[in-house]
Design an enzyme around this catalytic site. Structure first.
Site, short mmCIF file in Angstrom:
data_model
loop_
_atom_site.label_atom_id
_atom_site.label_comp_id
_atom_site.label_asym_id
_atom_site.label_seq_id
_atom_site.Cartn_x
_atom_site.Cartn_y
_atom_site.Cartn_z
CB SER A 231 -0.88 -0.02 1.26
OG SER A 231 -1.58 1.19 1.41
CE LYS B 126 -4.74 0.30 0.42
NZ LYS B 126 -5.42 -0.45 1.50
CE LYS C 152 -3.91 4.04 2.19
NZ LYS C 152 -5.12 3.55 2.86
CG ASP D 222 -7.74 2.62 0.72
OD1 ASP D 222 -8.88 3.11 0.82
OD2 ASP D 222 -7.13 2.09 1.67
CE LYS E 5 -7.37 -1.95 6.91
NZ LYS E 5 -7.44 -0.48 7.00
N GLY F 56 -4.29 -4.02 6.24
CA GLY F 56 -3.24 -3.79 7.24
C GLY F 56 -3.43 -2.45 7.91
O1 OSB Z 1 -7.10 2.13 4.63
O2 OSB Z 1 -6.08 0.33 4.38
C1 OSB Z 1 -6.14 1.42 4.90
C2 OSB Z 1 -3.01 2.07 7.00
C3 OSB Z 1 -3.56 2.70 8.10
C4 OSB Z 1 -4.91 2.94 8.13
C5 OSB Z 1 -5.72 2.54 7.06
C6 OSB Z 1 -5.17 1.90 5.96
C7 OSB Z 1 -3.79 1.69 5.92
C8 OSB Z 1 -3.09 1.10 4.78
C9 OSB Z 1 -1.76 0.46 5.04
O3 OSB Z 1 -3.48 1.16 3.65
C10 OSB Z 1 -1.79 -1.01 4.92
C11 OSB Z 1 -0.54 -1.68 5.46
O4 OSB Z 1 -0.49 -1.95 6.69
O5 OSB Z 1 0.36 -1.92 4.68
MG MG Z 2 -8.33 1.00 3.30
#
Ligand code: OSB
Ligand code: MG
Length: 369
Positions: A135, A161, A163, A188, A262, A290
Site C-alpha cells: 500500500s 495499491k 492511496k 484506496d 482487518k 493492514g
Molecule cells: O485504509 O487500508 C487502509 C493504513 C492505516 C490505516 C488505514 C489503511 C492503511 C493502509 C496500510 O493502507 C496497509 C498496510 O499496513 O500496509
Molecule cells: Mg483502506
C-alpha cells in the site's frame, strides 16, 4: 487456561517514510501490545487503534480505557476453555472493535501455544505461503510514484495499491497504467469522496483496476450501492465493515463485490472468520488489510490470510517497508515470487524481541488478580 496476568504496552514506532493518505500524514505508528500470561505460556496481541481518531473513532487512549476497565477485568483470573468464552464474557461491551481485537489476538496466541499448534492451523488456514501486496501513500509527483512502484515490483510484490484523494487521483492512475499495463492495481480513497464525484469513478472504470477501496463515507453502505451500480470495477469496503452483519448488508445491497478484512476493525479473528466464511458462501473474494502493524499484529494477519477465501493479495508487506527494526524475530520478509511464508511454529510463530519492544514502549501497565 487460567488467565494469570495481562500487560498493556503503548508502543510508538517510527515509520521508514511518512505515509500520506486522504486522512493526513503519519510519521510514526502508535498501537497497544497486549501480553497474556496463562498456564506457563505467553500470548501476544496488537490493538491497531492509532494515536489519532482519523481512520477510526478508536485511539490508543480509548482502547487502553476499554481494555483496562472492561475487557481485562472480564477475563483476568478466569479459567477459560476457549476464545469464545472470553468473547462471551465481554459481549455486552458495544463497539471498540480494536480494543477487543488486541486482547482476543493475545488469547488466540496463548491457546494455540497451549495446544502446540500454529495460529494459522488453529484458525483453519490452508496455505503455507500467502500472496502479498503493498500500500503506497500519496506521492508528491507521478515520477516519484513510478519510481516507488518499480522498486516494489522488483522486490516481488504481486499487487500495488495507491492511496488517492481529490486532486491526487486520475493522473496517478493513468500514469501507472501507461507505465505498467498488466500489474494488479487498486486504489484506496479512505472515504474522501461523495456521490457528486461519480464522474471521477466513471473514468477510473477505464483503467482495469482490481478494485476501488472505500470511496465514500466511512460508515456508509447505502451510497456505495448507488455507486457500485454505475461501475464495472468492484468496490471494496474497508472502513464501513465492522462485523458480519455489516458484511451481509453490504453484499445483499450490492454495495461492494470484495471485502477487506482487518481483524482489528471487526473485533478479532473470530469475527474475521465468520466474515470470511460468509463471503466464501456468497462468492465474494476477501483480502487481509493492514494497519501498519508491528510484527506481532502482522503475524496474526499472515495467519488469517492463510484461510482459503483470501484469494487476493493482502496489505501485508515486509517489515522493512514500514520499520527499520521489528519487535519480532525473525522479521517478516517477502520472497522474490511475491509470497510471504506463513509461520509454522506454535501460536504467532515468531519470537518477541524484548530489547526492541522495550525501546518502543512509551508506557506499560500490568494487571494481576
Ligand atoms: O485504509 O487500508 C487502509 C493504513 C492505516 C490505516 C488505514 C489503511 C492503511 C493502509 C496500510 O493502507 C496497509 C498496510 O499496513 O500496509
Ligand atoms: Mg483502506
Amino acid at each position: 487456561m487460567r488467565i494469570e496476568k495481562i500487560e498493556l504496552r503503548h508502543i510508538k514506532m517510527v515509520l521508514v517514510s511518512p505515509f500520506v493518505t486522504s486522512m493526513g500524514t503519519e510519521y510514526d505508528e502508535e498501537h497497544i501490545i497486549v501480553r497474556v500470561d496463562a498456564n506457563g505460556v505467553t500470548g501476544w496481541g496488537e490493538s491497531v487503534a492509532e494515536g489519532t481518531p482519523f481512520y477510526s473513532y478508536e485511539t490508543v487512549q480509548t482502547a487502553w480505557h476499554i481494555l483496562q476497565d472492561f475487557l481485562i477485568p472480564s477475563v483476568l483470573g478466569k479459567d477459560l476453555a476457549n476464545v469464545d468464552e472470553a468473547i462471551a464474557g465481554y459481549a455486552k461491551v458495544r463497539g471498540h472493535m480494536m480494543a477487543k481485537a488486541g486482547l482476543e489476538a493475545a488469547l488466540w496466541d496463548a491457546f494455540a501455544k497451549t495446544q502446540n499448534i500454529s495460529l494459522s492451523k488453529m484458525l483453519g488456514g490452508t496455505r503455507e505461503k500467502i500472496d502479498v501486496g503493498v500500500s503506497i501513500g500519496i506521492q508528491s509527483s507521478v515520477a516519484e510514484l513510478i519510481k516507488k512502484v518499480e522498486g516494489y515490483l522488483a522486490e516481488g510484490y504481486k499487487r500495488i495499491k495507491i492511496k488517492i484523494s481529490p486532486g491526487y487521483d486520475l493522473q496517478f492512475v493513468e500514469a501507472l497504467r501507461k507505465e505498467f499495463p498488466n500489474i494488479l492495481l487498486q486504489v484506496d480513497a479512505n472515504s474522501a469522496y461523495t456521490l457528486d464525484d461519480l464522474s471521477i469513478f466513471k473514468r477510473m472504470d477505464d483503467y482495469n483496476l482490481l478494485l476501488i477501496e472505500q470511496p465514500l463515507g466511512y460508515e456508509d453502505i447505502f451510497d456505495h450501492s448507488k455507486l457500485q451500480r454505475e461501475l464495472k470495477t468492484p468496490i471494496c469496503l474497508d472502513e464501513s465493515i465492522h462485523s458480519l452483519d455489516d458484511t451481509r448488508a453490504a453484499i445483499e445491497l450490492d454495495s461492494c463485490r470484495i471485502i477487506n478484512i482487518k481483524p482489528g476493525r471487526v473485533g478479532g479473528f473470530t469475527e474475521s472468520k465468520l466474515i470470511h466464511d460468509y463471503c466464501a458462501s456468497m462468492n465474494i473474494p476477501v483480502w487481509c488489510g493492514g494497519m501498519l502493524e508491528s510484527g506481532i499484529g502482522r503475524a496474526g494477519n499472515v495467519a488469517l490470510a492463510s484461510l482459503s477465501n483470501f484469494t487476493l493479495p493482502g496489505d501485508i508487506s515486509a517489515t522493512k517497508r514500514y520499520y527499520k527494526e521489528d519487535i519480532v524475530d525473525p522479521e517478516f520478509v517477502v520472497n522474490p515470487d511475491g509470497t510471504m511464508d506463513v509461520p509454522t511454529k506454535p501460536g504467532i510463530g515468531v519470537d518477541v524481541n524484548m530489547k526492541v519492544l522495550e525501546k518502543v514502549t512509551v508506557k506499560s501497565e500490568t494487571y494481576k488478580k
